[in-house]
Design a protein around this motif. Structure first.
Motif, PDB file in Angstrom:
ATOM      1  N   VAL A  22      -8.401 -26.087  -0.306  1.00 24.42           N
ATOM      2  CA  VAL A  22      -8.022 -27.503  -0.274  1.00 24.42           C
ATOM      3  C   VAL A  22      -6.797 -27.740  -1.150  1.00 24.42           C
ATOM      4  O   VAL A  22      -5.861 -28.449  -0.765  1.00 24.42           O
ATOM      5  CB  VAL A  22      -9.200 -28.383  -0.727  1.00 24.42           C
ATOM      6  N   LEU A  23      -6.782 -27.137  -2.335  1.00 28.41           N
ATOM      7  CA  LEU A  23      -5.637 -27.295  -3.235  1.00 28.41           C
ATOM      8  C   LEU A  23      -4.360 -26.737  -2.607  1.00 28.41           C
ATOM      9  O   LEU A  23      -3.281 -27.322  -2.748  1.00 28.41           O
ATOM     10  CB  LEU A  23      -5.925 -26.593  -4.563  1.00 28.41           C
ATOM     11  N   LYS A  24      -4.476 -25.621  -1.920  1.00 29.91           N
ATOM     12  CA  LYS A  24      -3.316 -25.052  -1.232  1.00 29.91           C
ATOM     13  C   LYS A  24      -2.796 -26.011  -0.169  1.00 29.91           C
ATOM     14  O   LYS A  24      -1.586 -26.237  -0.049  1.00 29.91           O
ATOM     15  CB  LYS A  24      -3.688 -23.708  -0.599  1.00 29.91           C
ATOM     16  N   GLU A  25      -3.706 -26.581   0.618  1.00 25.52           N
ATOM     17  CA  GLU A  25      -3.309 -27.527   1.662  1.00 25.52           C
ATOM     18  C   GLU A  25      -2.634 -28.761   1.066  1.00 25.52           C
ATOM     19  O   GLU A  25      -1.742 -29.363   1.678  1.00 25.52           O
ATOM     20  CB  GLU A  25      -4.538 -27.961   2.469  1.00 25.52           C
ATOM     21  N   MET A  26      -3.054 -29.121  -0.129  1.00 23.34           N
ATOM     22  CA  MET A  26      -2.476 -30.288  -0.805  1.00 23.34           C
ATOM     23  C   MET A  26      -1.139 -29.967  -1.457  1.00 23.34           C
ATOM     24  O   MET A  26      -0.465 -30.860  -1.987  1.00 23.34           O
ATOM     25  CB  MET A  26      -3.465 -30.820  -1.850  1.00 23.34           C
ATOM     26  N   GLY A  27      -0.740 -28.689  -1.438  1.00 28.47           N
ATOM     27  CA  GLY A  27       0.571 -28.303  -1.942  1.00 28.47           C
ATOM     28  C   GLY A  27       0.623 -27.930  -3.406  1.00 28.47           C
ATOM     29  O   GLY A  27       1.710 -27.865  -3.994  1.00 28.47           O
ATOM     30  N   HIS A  28      -0.525 -27.660  -4.027  1.00 25.37           N
ATOM     31  CA  HIS A  28      -0.545 -27.325  -5.443  1.00 25.37           C
ATOM     32  C   HIS A  28      -0.417 -25.816  -5.655  1.00 25.37           C
ATOM     33  O   HIS A  28      -0.732 -25.009  -4.771  1.00 25.37           O
ATOM     34  CB  HIS A  28      -1.815 -27.854  -6.087  1.00 25.37           C
ATOM     35  N   GLU A  29       0.033 -25.442  -6.830  1.00 23.01           N
ATOM     36  CA  GLU A  29       0.305 -24.046  -7.180  1.00 23.01           C
ATOM     37  C   GLU A  29      -0.876 -23.448  -7.942  1.00 23.01           C
ATOM     38  O   GLU A  29      -1.364 -24.048  -8.914  1.00 23.01           O
ATOM     39  CB  GLU A  29       1.564 -23.979  -8.047  1.00 23.01           C
ATOM     40  N   LEU A  30      -1.324 -22.278  -7.527  1.00 22.07           N
ATOM     41  CA  LEU A  30      -2.412 -21.581  -8.214  1.00 22.07           C
ATOM     42  C   LEU A  30      -1.786 -20.744  -9.324  1.00 22.07           C
ATOM     43  O   LEU A  30      -1.395 -19.597  -9.127  1.00 22.07           O
ATOM     44  CB  LEU A  30      -3.191 -20.704  -7.234  1.00 22.07           C
ATOM     45  N   ALA A  31      -1.693 -21.330 -10.501  1.00 28.98           N
ATOM     46  CA  ALA A  31      -0.862 -20.741 -11.551  1.00 28.98           C
ATOM     47  C   ALA A  31      -1.577 -19.725 -12.420  1.00 28.98           C
ATOM     48  O   ALA A  31      -0.967 -18.726 -12.840  1.00 28.98           O
ATOM     49  CB  ALA A  31      -0.296 -21.859 -12.442  1.00 28.98           C
ATOM     50  N   ALA A  32      -2.862 -19.942 -12.724  1.00 26.73           N
ATOM     51  CA  ALA A  32      -3.504 -19.054 -13.694  1.00 26.73           C
ATOM     52  C   ALA A  32      -5.025 -19.120 -13.582  1.00 26.73           C
ATOM     53  O   ALA A  32      -5.591 -20.088 -13.061  1.00 26.73           O
ATOM     54  CB  ALA A  32      -3.079 -19.440 -15.115  1.00 26.73           C
ATOM     55  N   ALA A  33      -5.661 -18.072 -14.105  1.00 22.29           N
ATOM     56  CA  ALA A  33      -7.121 -18.011 -14.169  1.00 22.29           C
ATOM     57  C   ALA A  33      -7.528 -17.413 -15.500  1.00 22.29           C
ATOM     58  O   ALA A  33      -6.807 -16.591 -16.086  1.00 22.29           O
ATOM     59  CB  ALA A  33      -7.694 -17.190 -13.024  1.00 22.29           C
ATOM     60  N   TYR A  34      -8.692 -17.835 -15.969  1.00 23.49           N
ATOM     61  CA  TYR A  34      -9.291 -17.283 -17.189  1.00 23.49           C
ATOM     62  C   TYR A  34     -10.795 -17.243 -16.966  1.00 23.49           C
ATOM     63  O   TYR A  34     -11.387 -18.192 -16.428  1.00 23.49           O
ATOM     64  CB  TYR A  34      -8.985 -18.178 -18.396  1.00 23.49           C
ATOM     65  N   ASP A  35     -11.414 -16.133 -17.354  1.00 23.49           N
ATOM     66  CA  ASP A  35     -12.875 -16.051 -17.253  1.00 23.49           C
ATOM     67  C   ASP A  35     -13.444 -15.534 -18.565  1.00 23.49           C
ATOM     68  O   ASP A  35     -13.001 -14.502 -19.077  1.00 23.49           O
ATOM     69  CB  ASP A  35     -13.303 -15.140 -16.102  1.00 23.49           C
ATOM     70  N   GLY A  36     -14.425 -16.274 -19.092  1.00 24.65           N
ATOM     71  CA  GLY A  36     -14.997 -15.918 -20.388  1.00 24.65           C
ATOM     72  C   GLY A  36     -16.047 -14.836 -20.339  1.00 24.65           C
ATOM     73  O   GLY A  36     -16.550 -14.425 -21.393  1.00 24.65           O
ATOM     74  N   GLY A  37     -16.414 -14.376 -19.143  1.00 24.04           N
ATOM     75  CA  GLY A  37     -17.368 -13.271 -19.029  1.00 24.04           C
ATOM     76  C   GLY A  37     -18.817 -13.650 -19.210  1.00 24.04           C
ATOM     77  O   GLY A  37     -19.671 -12.771 -19.382  1.00 24.04           O
ATOM     78  N   VAL A  38     -19.142 -14.924 -19.166  1.00 24.45           N
ATOM     79  CA  VAL A  38     -20.537 -15.353 -19.326  1.00 24.45           C
ATOM     80  C   VAL A  38     -21.381 -14.911 -18.136  1.00 24.45           C
ATOM     81  O   VAL A  38     -22.533 -14.492 -18.302  1.00 24.45           O
ATOM     82  CB  VAL A  38     -20.615 -16.878 -19.499  1.00 24.45           C
ATOM     83  N   ILE A  39     -20.811 -14.966 -16.947  1.00 25.72           N
ATOM     84  CA  ILE A  39     -21.551 -14.610 -15.731  1.00 25.72           C
ATOM     85  C   ILE A  39     -21.063 -13.296 -15.136  1.00 25.72           C
ATOM     86  O   ILE A  39     -21.851 -12.398 -14.855  1.00 25.72           O
ATOM     87  CB  ILE A  39     -21.431 -15.731 -14.674  1.00 25.72           C
ATOM     88  N   HIS A  40     -19.766 -13.149 -14.976  1.00 23.74           N
ATOM     89  CA  HIS A  40     -19.219 -12.015 -14.238  1.00 23.74           C
ATOM     90  C   HIS A  40     -18.836 -10.854 -15.162  1.00 23.74           C
ATOM     91  O   HIS A  40     -18.504 -11.058 -16.334  1.00 23.74           O
ATOM     92  CB  HIS A  40     -17.999 -12.460 -13.437  1.00 23.74           C
ATOM     93  N   PRO A  41     -18.843  -9.635 -14.599  1.00 24.92           N
ATOM     94  CA  PRO A  41     -18.466  -8.460 -15.396  1.00 24.92           C
ATOM     95  C   PRO A  41     -16.963  -8.390 -15.624  1.00 24.92           C
ATOM     96  O   PRO A  41     -16.180  -9.102 -14.978  1.00 24.92           O
ATOM     97  CB  PRO A  41     -18.946  -7.290 -14.528  1.00 24.92           C
ATOM     98  N   SER A  42     -16.568  -7.526 -16.534  1.00 22.26           N
ATOM     99  CA  SER A  42     -15.152  -7.295 -16.819  1.00 22.26           C
ATOM    100  C   SER A  42     -14.415  -6.889 -15.549  1.00 22.26           C
ATOM    101  O   SER A  42     -14.916  -6.096 -14.744  1.00 22.26           O
ATOM    102  CB  SER A  42     -15.014  -6.195 -17.878  1.00 22.26           C
ATOM    103  N   GLY A  43     -13.249  -7.440 -15.346  1.00 20.43           N
ATOM    104  CA  GLY A  43     -12.444  -7.121 -14.170  1.00 20.43           C
ATOM    105  C   GLY A  43     -12.607  -8.106 -13.026  1.00 20.43           C
ATOM    106  O   GLY A  43     -11.810  -8.083 -12.070  1.00 20.43           O
ATOM    107  N   TYR A  44     -13.620  -8.957 -13.099  1.00 20.18           N
ATOM    108  CA  TYR A  44     -13.859  -9.901 -12.004  1.00 20.18           C
ATOM    109  C   TYR A  44     -12.691 -10.873 -11.841  1.00 20.18           C
ATOM    110  O   TYR A  44     -12.269 -11.164 -10.722  1.00 20.18           O
ATOM    111  CB  TYR A  44     -15.144 -10.693 -12.243  1.00 20.18           C
TER     112      TYR A  44
END
Length: 310
Positions: A22-44
């Motif tokens: 939806v964000l892509k369709e609205m024209g926004h830029e996917l600039a960055a991601a951060y994951d604290g590792g509470v749920i997913h393993p390293s590398g996710y």
């Protein structure tokens, strides 16, 4: 609409992946991601970013704050939301906090204080402004015609149950005065909310043996409506509501002081249950009341997603 640089904070749930098309369709830029590792393993996070076309994976929130305009916080441990939001608020960046906003009074008041200080911040459930709720509100039913409403859903009382509180709040509007536990049926707790003008509504939340849709029954003097939310439209409706606010083109979808009533209602209802059904005013819930435990929920969520982590 102005194009904004979006940062995704904690990739715990399905929401980041559902928001992205939806964000892509609205024209926004996917600039960055951060994951604290509470749920997913390293590398996710690196794998997710590559699959979704996110430009950079950040090692710290401060690093991300330099690269984005809006932080979308998706931590399923809601007790982390204040910690996650703080660097972006201090950097003057807009912040969306996914539902539930917080599980205790202290954190909710911090969000309200940030907004009062000029922070561009909102969040919560998509059910408050889903298409079906917007269409019902557009009928313009006078408050004096109100009889009652019931909203509900399954799965759990807070992480998912907050959707029922949000749907009821969307239909009835702000102004919740108090909450009261009124009973348990079929494994679900029924909580009655009373508004300042005397109107009342009930939420029914908790685990059920099968899937329940997001639903509401609304009764007025002249009509009775059954409302069922279409899940496929929820995220688009939410993003179409909040992104113009983040771009500075529209005012806040709802003042934060009114928005936090939703989580405050659930917290007051929990306290009422613990007090045997006493009426609990939202403004009388102690700031040190534990409320809902986000860390405990995150543990159970991880065990469902990664059974081997038990």
């Amino acid at each position: 609409m102005k194009s904004l640089r979006i940062g995704f904070v904690d990739l715990d749930t399905s929401h980041p992946g559902s928001f992205i098309p939806v964000l892509k369709e609205m024209g926004h830029e996917l600039a960055a991601a951060y994951d604290g590792g509470v749920i997913h393993p390293s590398g996710y996070a690196e794998k997710f970013a590559q699959e979704q076309g996110i430009a950079k994976v950040c090692g710290t929130l401060e690093e991300m704050a330099e690269l984005i305009d809006v932080a979308l916080i998706h931590s399923c441990d809601w007790d982390l939301h204040i910690e996650r939001a703080k660097p972006f608020v201090e950097a003057g960046k807009a912040v969306f906090i996914d539902k539930p906003l917080a599980g205790n009074v202290r954190d909710l008041r911090q969000i309200a204080d940030w907004a009062k200080g000029g922070a561009r911040i909102t969040g919560g459930s998509s059910l408050r402004n889903c298409v079906e709720v917007q269409e019902w509100r557009a009928l313009g039913v006078p408050k004096e015609d109100w009889v009652y409403a019931l909203a509900g859903c399954g799965v759990d009382e807070f992480n998912y149950g907050i959707h029922a509180y949000s749907m009821l709040h969307g239909l009835m509007g702000p102004g919740v005065r108090s909450a009261r536990y009124i009973g348990t049926g079929g494994g679900q707790r029924q909580m009655e909310l009373t508004w300042e003008d005397g109107r009342r509504g009930v939420v029914s939340v908790g685990k059920t043996s099968g899937y329940l849709p997001f639903y509401a029954n609304v009764v007025t003097q002249k009509r009775s409506d059954y409302i069922k939310a279409e899940n496929k439209l929820l995220y688009r409706s939410l993003l179409e509501t909040i992104m113009p606010y983040f771009s500075g083109e529209e005012p806040a979808p709802l003042p934060v002081e009114q928005l936090i009533e939703i989580e405050m209602s659930a917290i007051a209802a929990k306290l009422s249950y613990e007090q045997g059904g006493a009426v609990v005013a939202l403004n009388e819930v102690p700031e040190d009341y534990a409320g809902y435990d986000g860390a405990a929920f995150a543990v159970s969520y991880k065990e469902l997603k990664y059974p081997s982590a038990k």
